[in-house]
Structure formats: C-alpha cells, structure tokens
Design a protein around this motif. Structure first.
Motif, PDB file in Angstrom:
ATOM      1  N   ARG A 119      -6.500   3.657 -46.727  1.00  0.00           N
ATOM      2  CA  ARG A 119      -6.449   2.284 -46.300  1.00  0.00           C
ATOM      3  C   ARG A 119      -4.185   2.581 -45.725  1.00  0.00           C
ATOM      4  N   PRO A 120      -3.952   3.064 -47.170  1.00  0.00           N
ATOM      5  CA  PRO A 120      -2.415   2.652 -46.782  1.00  0.00           C
ATOM      6  C   PRO A 120      -1.672   4.325 -45.954  1.00  0.00           C
ATOM      7  N   TYR A 121      -2.509   4.569 -45.876  1.00  0.00           N
ATOM      8  CA  TYR A 121      -2.186   5.946 -45.167  1.00  0.00           C
ATOM      9  C   TYR A 121      -2.843   5.742 -43.552  1.00  0.00           C
ATOM     10  N   VAL A 122      -4.212   5.444 -42.974  1.00  0.00           N
ATOM     11  CA  VAL A 122      -4.043   4.650 -41.930  1.00  0.00           C
ATOM     12  C   VAL A 122      -3.789   4.128 -40.759  1.00  0.00           C
ATOM     13  N   GLY A 123      -3.714   2.533 -42.160  1.00  0.00           N
ATOM     14  CA  GLY A 123      -2.573   1.480 -41.879  1.00  0.00           C
ATOM     15  C   GLY A 123      -1.601   2.380 -41.666  1.00  0.00           C
ATOM     16  N   ALA A 124      -0.330   2.670 -41.944  1.00  0.00           N
ATOM     17  CA  ALA A 124       1.453   3.497 -41.682  1.00  0.00           C
ATOM     18  C   ALA A 124       0.942   4.085 -40.369  1.00  0.00           C
ATOM     19  N   GLY A 125      -0.249   4.096 -40.222  1.00  0.00           N
ATOM     20  CA  GLY A 125      -0.160   5.483 -38.852  1.00  0.00           C
ATOM     21  C   GLY A 125      -0.518   4.349 -37.220  1.00  0.00           C
ATOM     22  N   LEU A 126      -1.352   2.724 -37.953  1.00  0.00           N
ATOM     23  CA  LEU A 126      -1.607   2.433 -36.870  1.00  0.00           C
ATOM     24  C   LEU A 126      -0.643   1.222 -36.556  1.00  0.00           C
ATOM     25  N   VAL A 127       0.691   0.829 -37.783  1.00  0.00           N
ATOM     26  CA  VAL A 127       1.770   0.477 -37.612  1.00  0.00           C
ATOM     27  C   VAL A 127       2.311   0.872 -36.544  1.00  0.00           C
ATOM     28  N   LEU A 128       2.429   2.353 -36.662  1.00  0.00           N
ATOM     29  CA  LEU A 128       3.876   3.098 -35.875  1.00  0.00           C
ATOM     30  C   LEU A 128       2.344   3.195 -34.517  1.00  0.00           C
ATOM     31  N   TYR A 129       1.584   3.343 -34.224  1.00  0.00           N
ATOM     32  CA  TYR A 129       0.872   3.163 -33.110  1.00  0.00           C
ATOM     33  C   TYR A 129       1.222   1.943 -32.075  1.00  0.00           C
ATOM     34  N   ASP A 130       1.229   0.747 -33.036  1.00  0.00           N
ATOM     35  CA  ASP A 130       1.382  -0.365 -32.361  1.00  0.00           C
ATOM     36  C   ASP A 130       2.716  -0.542 -31.913  1.00  0.00           C
ATOM     37  N   ALA A 131       3.776  -0.204 -33.198  1.00  0.00           N
ATOM     38  CA  ALA A 131       5.153   0.016 -32.767  1.00  0.00           C
ATOM     39  C   ALA A 131       5.688   0.532 -32.029  1.00  0.00           C
ATOM     40  N   MET A 132       5.404   1.522 -31.587  1.00  0.00           N
ATOM     41  CA  MET A 132       5.355   2.617 -30.365  1.00  0.00           C
ATOM     42  C   MET A 132       5.250   1.751 -28.971  1.00  0.00           C
TER      43      MET A 132
END
Ligand SMILES: Cc1cc2nc3c(=O)[nH]c(=O)nc-3n(C[C@H](O)[C@H](O)[C@H](O)COP(=O)(O)OP(=O)(O)OC[C@H]3O[C@@H](n4cnc5c(N)ncnc54)[C@H](O)[C@@H]3O)c2cc1C
Length: 571
Positions: A119-132
């Motif tokens: 969860r933290p790993y995929v969650g962090a990826g999606l935060v970055l994905y959204d932030a981009m």
C-alpha cells in the motif's frame, strides 16, 4: 482548409495524381499514429504535406495497442519520470481539449495483496502520478480502498488474499479511429493522404546525397510513380529498419520488436464495474472495459517474424488466462475468449545492438528516438501512442531544421482540436433534439457522438437520405449500415477489412470476427465504389480468408506446456 477532412475513397485517382504531380515540403512514410501525427503537425504549420501508407491507416501497431492514453504507472518503477510526466500532460490535453469525443477517462482498480509493503509503495507511486498532472485535472485523484470496498467494485476478485486496493484514473481510446481522426484533421489542413501506397525507394538530388523524394507503388494497380519532397519523414514503426535499408542509410538506432497479445472476453465473464490492473512478475496485466467486452492484456515478448500480421499463439492466450485467473473467483476459460489480437511494439535500441539487446523487452525504454542520417531524411521510432503529438512535433522540427530556407513556424498542434471535437459540448447537450430531428433513437445518437463527435450529423444525413442505412449491421452490436457507407465516403475505406477491422472493431468484438457481415459490408461498399457482383464476392472472400488465416495461426501454434513461464501476479 482544403477539404473539410473528407477522405472519399472514390476520389483516389485524383488524389494519387496530386501525389505524382505536386511538389511537397514533407512526405511522411507510414500512416500509423506517428505518421498521421507528423502529417498533422507539419500541415498545421502551413507546410505542403503528403502521407503514404502501404496498407490502411493504423493497420500496423496503431490498431493493436492496449488502447490506453496513460502516463504508464509501471514506468515510474523504471524511474522513467520524463516519459510519465509528458504522457500525463498529453493525456489531459487530449481528454479536455483536443479529442474529448474520442479519449475518455477510465478508472482502474489496483488490487493489493501484501498489506504492509504494497500500500505505501503503490500509494506513493499514485501520489507522484497525480502530482505530475497539471492543475486543471480532467480526471479525479486516486483513492485508497479497503478489501471490502474493492470487492464492491469488483466482485469478480477472489477475496482470499485481497488486502485492499487503490483506485486511480487514466484514459482510453479506440486507437484505429483516433489515428484516422488525426489523418483526417491533417487532410483538413490540406495534407494529401494516400493508403495502399508503398514507398519502394528513395530518390536523391544532383549531389547524390540529399534525399529529394520517393518512388511509390500504388498497391491497387501496381503502378509506380515519383513523389517530390524537400524532406522525407519516416514513421514506419517496426518497418523502420527496412525503410532505412531502402534508402541505403545506416541510422543511429535500430528497432527491436516486442509482441503484445490481448484477448477479448464478454463483460459478463468478469463481474466488475471498473477496469483493473494487476502486477505480474515482469510487467502488468490490464482488464480494460470495452463496450460489452473486456480487453485483457498484454504479453511482452521478443519477436523477429512477420511484421504485418504477427500471430497470437495458444501460449500467448494461455499466459493471459493463467495470469488473469490468479485473482478471479470464477476462472476465465478458453471458451470465454471471443477475440484475440497481436501487435508489435517498435522499441528502439542502439544501432550496434543490431536490433537485439540483453535487456528483456519489458525493460526497454518507451521513449522515442529521432535521427537524420542524411540531409532530406528524418526518421523516428519508439515512443507510445499517448505521446504521438510530442513525437510528431520533434520529428517535424528535425525535418525542417535542414530546409535551409524560410523559417517554419513552431508546432501548433496543442491548439488544434481534432475533427469532431470543436463545439462538442453543445452538440452533446442537444443530443435529444438531434434524435427528434432525425427521427432516430437517443441511444443511436449517443453511439454516433462517441465515435464521430460533432461529425455525427454527417452519418445521420446518410440515414435521412436512405433510412435502410439506419439499420444495425449485426445483431447485438451497435454499428449501423450507414457507418459502412460513411467509411467509404469520408474515411477512405477501400476494402472490407478496412471497415470490419479498423473503422469498426468487429474483428475482435464478434465471436465470428465479423465474418457474418462481410457480404453485407461488401454490398454497401460495392454500391458506392462501383463493384460488380464478381468483385463484391472477391472482396467478401478476401476478408473471410484473412480471418481464417488468423484463426489458423492460433490453431497451428503448439499447445502450451504445463511449465510455461507465467509471470506471477503479486503475492
Ligand atoms: C501490445 C501493445 C500495446 C500497446 N499499448 C499502448 C497503450 O495502451 N498506450 C500507448 O500509449 N501505447 C501503447 N502501445 C504503443 C503504441 O501502440 C505504438 O507506440 C504506436 O502505435 C506506434 O505507432 P507508429 O505509427 O509508430 O507505428 P505503426 O502503427 O506500426 O505505423 C507504421 C506504419 O508504417 C507503414 N509502412 C511501413 N513501411 C512502409 C512503406 N515502405 N511505405 C508506406 N508505409 C509503410 C505500415 O504499414 C504501418 O501502418 C502498445 C503497443 C503494443 C504492441
């Protein structure tokens, strides 16, 4: 604007005559998304443009993709931040401005199986994905879901090891129709677009070095003619090395082919109200909602065989079923598979690698590469469907850099909506009135708006003139007979396969690959194109043979062995 983007197959002779007699600034080789994009980029800068495609628009890789306009979540893992950033910006531009009628948001569930680490790993990826993304977001932010929440959206998932899920958004497109829309928009900006016209050689200037055009063969008649252009732009996908050979040049890169197969299953076979993405050992597996179906894919394996019709094999299908079944309560079986298609990724690798490489194809970068091996010749390969506009801009920039004459304006395609996009909101809002005016159902109008945008009225006009054309082409499918006629008069369809494989997608949406409609399609096309009875029969047979060949290729492939290396889904 020359022609309002109408590509009438009946005008082919006049169009070939223009190719042979006019002088062009740019000749684009290849009518996939990259070539169509390059033609639009150049034509909308005010250049004189011709495009030649040896088969049909999008008949190569550009009709065989996963049909996602996405940043590519998995590329974050490969630290390919530039690619993801660029792709997300492009996704948002297409959804919100350039092609909202064709590029539609789609949500994906990412099931999690390892509670603590995942969860933290995929969650962090999606935060970055959204932030981009930019600040004006046409798609919502991602969300965390519990296992219960995930099962509510996707009861098809096996609850056994499910620890929760993430929900995020991307976009999807009918890749072949999108490519067509780009080519038609280029035509609306005066580009001359010719299909079934193959570049068989390049011509050189008086200095024996500079490329000054090409020899082109009309595949319908076998006749050859010359096309003169200041620059030839090669957008030939997995055929790029062959075109470089024709030109007798050695480019700074080679194309490595990677085969990707998808299967198509009925929507009812997988109970879920959202798309899904599963992690596999080597890559990811998508369940992509597609009308009344799911597209499930894909594989990623090195390929060195036939470029035009790469076969899907029993192993490919078995791999996909096995990977999907790791997470499903009700396993998919071979009987659920109603369609299969295979495509080739044109990945780039350094020239000295001779088109090979020691990295697995899943790890080869999806960024694009441009080369100008001799003056007057620019070529591009690699990249993704999603980033075609950037690729087109870059290769046209490279081509015009050595024009040595007037300064050519910079790319403007970020401000050029595709045909069918302008005024869409008002036409959508008036769908009810349109249905009344044309005396057709609201759902028929919605169907046409989703495929043609504001050009839907052109199809409705055909139905008004001949109400017979308002009938469906096949039971259980949304396509109308009018769409076959429109494919000929506006979308340059020359053969039955152009209609059933790319203007519509019955080839993989129908259990018989559209074979049952081939005679009817040939009849409607024949009336417009002046085919006699014999020619109609020949065209029908040509399609049936194509479909039979595809099926035979799957059947002829060896049965999968039990120890087939299937990549494991997370957990
Ligand atoms: C399985 C799979 C899934 C994918 N999924 C996605 C996805 O979801 N999202 C995404 O962004 N990207 C995806 N891609 C990548 C994307 O589909 C490709 O990058 C893109 O379609 C390549 O387009 P292209 O125009 O470069 O090549 P093509 O579409 O292959 O076009 C090249 C054209 O050149 C023509 N040609 C060749 N030689 C000649 C000649 N001598 N004269 C005239 N014409 C010639 C060919 O007939 C062909 O039509 C996927 C790719 C694959 C294989």
């Amino acid at each position: 604007m020359a022609s309002n983007g109408v590509m009438d197959a009946r005008d082919r002779a006049a169009m070939l005559n223009r190719l042979a007699t006019e002088r062009f600034d740019i000749l684009v080789v290849g009518g996939g998304i990259t070539g169509a994009g390059a033609a639009l980029d150049a034509a909308s800068r005010g250049l004189r443009v011709a495009l030649v495609e040896s088969r049909d628009l999008a008949s190569g890789t550009s009709s065989r993709s996963s049909k996602l306009i996405h940043g590519g979540l998995r590329y974050l893992e490969q630290l390919d931040f530039k690619l993801v950033y660029e792709a997300l910006r492009e996704r948002d531009l297409l959804v919100s401005k350039l092609a909202p009628h064709l590029v539609k948001p789609v949500r994906f569930l990412f099931p999690l199986y390892k509670k603590v680490v995942e969860r933290p790993y995929v969650g962090a990826g999606l935060v970055l994905y959204d932030a981009m993304e930019g600040t004006r977001r046409p798609v919502p932010y991602h969300r965390h879901l519990s296992a219960r929440g995930a099962l509510r959206l996707a009861p098809a998932l096996n609850p056994g090891r499910l620890a929760g899920a993430m929900l995020y958004y991307d976009a999807q497109v009918d890749d072949a129709r999108y490519t067509l829309a780009v080519a038609r928009t280029a035509a609306a900006h005066s580009a001359v677009v010719a299909t079934r016209a193959t570049v068989v050689g390049l011509t050189r200037g008086a200095d024996g070095v500079r490329v000054t055009g090409a020899r082109v063969r009309d595949e319908e008649s076998g006749r050859e003619f010359g096309v003169t252009a200041d620059s030839v732009v090669v957008c030939a996908g997995v055929w790029t090395d062959l075109v470089h050979q024709l030109a007798g040049v050695r480019a700074g890169y080679r194309v490595r082919m990677s085969k990707g197969v998808h299967i198509v299953v009925p929507r009812s076979a997988v109970r879920a109200s959202t798309g899904m993405i599963l992690r596999t050992e080597k890559s990811v597996l998508f369940f992509i909602p597609w009308g009344e179906h799911w597209i499930v894919g894909t594989t990623d394996t090195d390929w060195s065989g036939d470029r035009a019709e790469p076969p899907a094999t029993e192993q490919d299908i078995d791999y996909l079923l096995t990977a999907a079944n790791r997470v499903l309560v009700r396993p998919l079986t071979r009987a659920d598979v109603i369609g299969v298609y295979a495509g080739l990724r044109p990945l780039v690798t350094a020239s000295e690698n001779n088109g090979k490489g020691d990295k697995p194809t899943t790890k080869v970068s999806r960024e694009h590469v441009i080369d100008v091996p001799v003056p007057g010749l620019a070529s591009i390969a690699g990249g993704k469907f999603t980033t075609y506009r950037i690729m087109a801009r870059d290769v046209v920039d490279a081509a015009v850099a050595d024009f040595g004459r007037e300064v050519v304006p910079a790319s403007v395609t970020d401000q050029v909506p595709l045909l069918g996009a302008d005024g869409l909101a008002a036409v959508r809002a008036g769908a009810g009135r349109l249905a009344e005016d044309y005396r057709v159902s609201r759902s028929l109008v919605e169907h046409l708006l989703g495929r043609y945008g504001t050009l839907a009225a052109d199809v409705l006009d055909l139905i008004r003139a001949d109400p017979e054309l308002g009938r469906p082409l096949a039971d259980g499918h949304p396509y109308l007979r009018a769409e076959v006629a429109y494919a000929v008069t506006h979308e340059n369809a020359l053969h039955v396969e152009d209609v059933l494989m790319r203007r519509m997608r019955l080839v993989f949406e129908s259990a018989d690959s559209g074979a049952g409609t081939a005679a009817q399609v040939s009849e409607i096309m024949g009336r417009l194109l002046g085919w006699n009875r014999r020619k109609r029969a020949v065209e029908t047979r040509r399609y049936l043979d194509l479909v039979a060949d595809e099926r035979a290729a799957v059947a002829a492939s060896p049965m999968p062995s039990a120890d087939l290396a299937v990549a494991a889904v997370a957990g």
